[in-house]
Design an enzyme around this catalytic site. Structure first.
Site, PDB file in Angstrom:
ATOM      1  N   HIS A  28     -38.309  15.984 -11.494  1.00  0.00           N
ATOM      2  CA  HIS A  28     -39.716  15.587 -11.486  1.00  0.00           C
ATOM      3  C   HIS A  28     -40.285  15.621 -10.069  1.00  0.00           C
ATOM      4  CE1 HIS A  28     -38.663  11.646  -9.806  1.00  0.00           C
ATOM      5  NE2 HIS A  28     -37.762  11.504 -10.770  1.00  0.00           N
ATOM      6  N   CYS A  50     -32.038  11.306 -10.875  1.00  0.00           N
ATOM      7  CA  CYS A  50     -32.932  12.443 -11.083  1.00  0.00           C
ATOM      8  C   CYS A  50     -33.048  13.286  -9.813  1.00  0.00           C
ATOM      9  CB  CYS A  50     -34.314  11.963 -11.505  1.00  0.00           C
ATOM     10  SG  CYS A  50     -34.368  11.277 -13.178  1.00  0.00           S
TER      11      CYS A  50
END
Length: 287
Positions: free
Chosen positions: A246, A262
């Protein structure tokens, strides 16, 4: 009339020549040279294909899945499936399976069914990369798990082509996007901390999801098939989550180990991936 000595020598030489000739002719006709072929031995041309010593192995049959076989879900991965034998291989993966219905994953070709692979997980269409083939079976990366494969018979479905690949180097804090082997983009990224590491090994893009907060630059995230290595070390709200790629607007994070697992990337790179990368795209996280 007595025979002269010279004539006697000539007769003896002639007799010896006749004996040698007879012996040679006899040897040739017995197969010692280019005489008549032995009728018991068939003549086979040098390029005549020979029958294989071993017949092709039969395709192992697929056992009927039990009625209570568990279905893979977003927060519940499969159990009993084997480990990916080449978790950090960067050899391009070019095909994927898109299940039209619930498809059983087996622990080996002709082995035991362990879980159903559904056509959708949390509303996301499932497309899983094919990483191996063996004797009429294909091995795919299993979602909601790390470094896990499942086997399916190669019947009743047609593989879909894959053109992209994303490689994340944890050592270099770098993410590279490749299309058919050619580099399309490269970015310095942030990765997980030592306590909450980014899972290494092969996984894939499961789909995309919305985000909330200005730090995500108003962009969707790419949800991966991998999950936290040790979910108990995360906040309760993140323990059932998947790893993702992201955007991140705080540029000081790039090149560092600061995330919950992440991969945080610059907004420009995230826009490019969202516009170009499809579900099923392999993601390889190397040490």
């Amino acid at each position: 009339m007595p025979i002269s000595r010279s004539r006697r020598n000539l007769l003896m030489l002639t007799a010896m020549v006749l004996v040698v000739a007879a012996l040679v002719g006899f040897r040739l006709t017995r197969g010692g040279g280019p005489g008549p072929a032995d009728p018991a031995q068939p003549i086979v041309a040098a390029d005549t294909p020979r029958a294989s010593a071993e017949p092709p192995a039969a395709v192992p049959p697929a056992a009927q899945p039990p009625a209570d076989l568990p279905v893979i879900a977003y927060a519940k991965g499969p159990r009993g499936l084997p480990a990916d034998p080449e978790p950090e291989s960067v050899v391009p993966i070019t095909e994927a399976l898109r299940p039209g219905t619930k498809t059983a994953l087996y622990d080996a070709p002709g082995g035991r069914p362990r879980a159903y692979l559904p056509p959708r997980i949390s509303g996301l269409p499932v497309v899983v990369p094919i990483v191996a083939r063996e004797n009429g079976w294909a091995a795919v990366l299993a979602p909601s798990s790390n470094r896990t494969i499942g086997w399916v018979p190669e019947t009743g479905w047609t593989p879909e082509p894959l053109r992209d690949q994303i490689v994340v180097s944890l050592a270099d804090r770098r993410m590279t996007w490749l299309r058919e082997g050619a580099e399309q983009g490269r970015w310095t990224v942030a990765i997980g901390t030592e306590r909450t590491p980014t899972p290494h090994g092969r996984t894939f893009v499961l789909g995309r999801t919305g985000t909330s907060g200005a730090v995500y630059a108003g962009l969707d995230a790419l949800v991966l098939g991998s999950v936290p290595e040790e979910p108990e070390k995360l906040a309760a709200s993140l323990r059932g989550a998947h790893t993702g790629i992201h955007a991140w607007t705080n540029r000081s994070a790039f090149g560092r180990e600061v995330s919950n697992g992440c991969v945080r990337t610059p907004a420009a790179g995230m826009r490019e991936l969202l516009a170009q990368v499809d579900p099923g795209t392999p993601v390889i996280v190397t040490a």
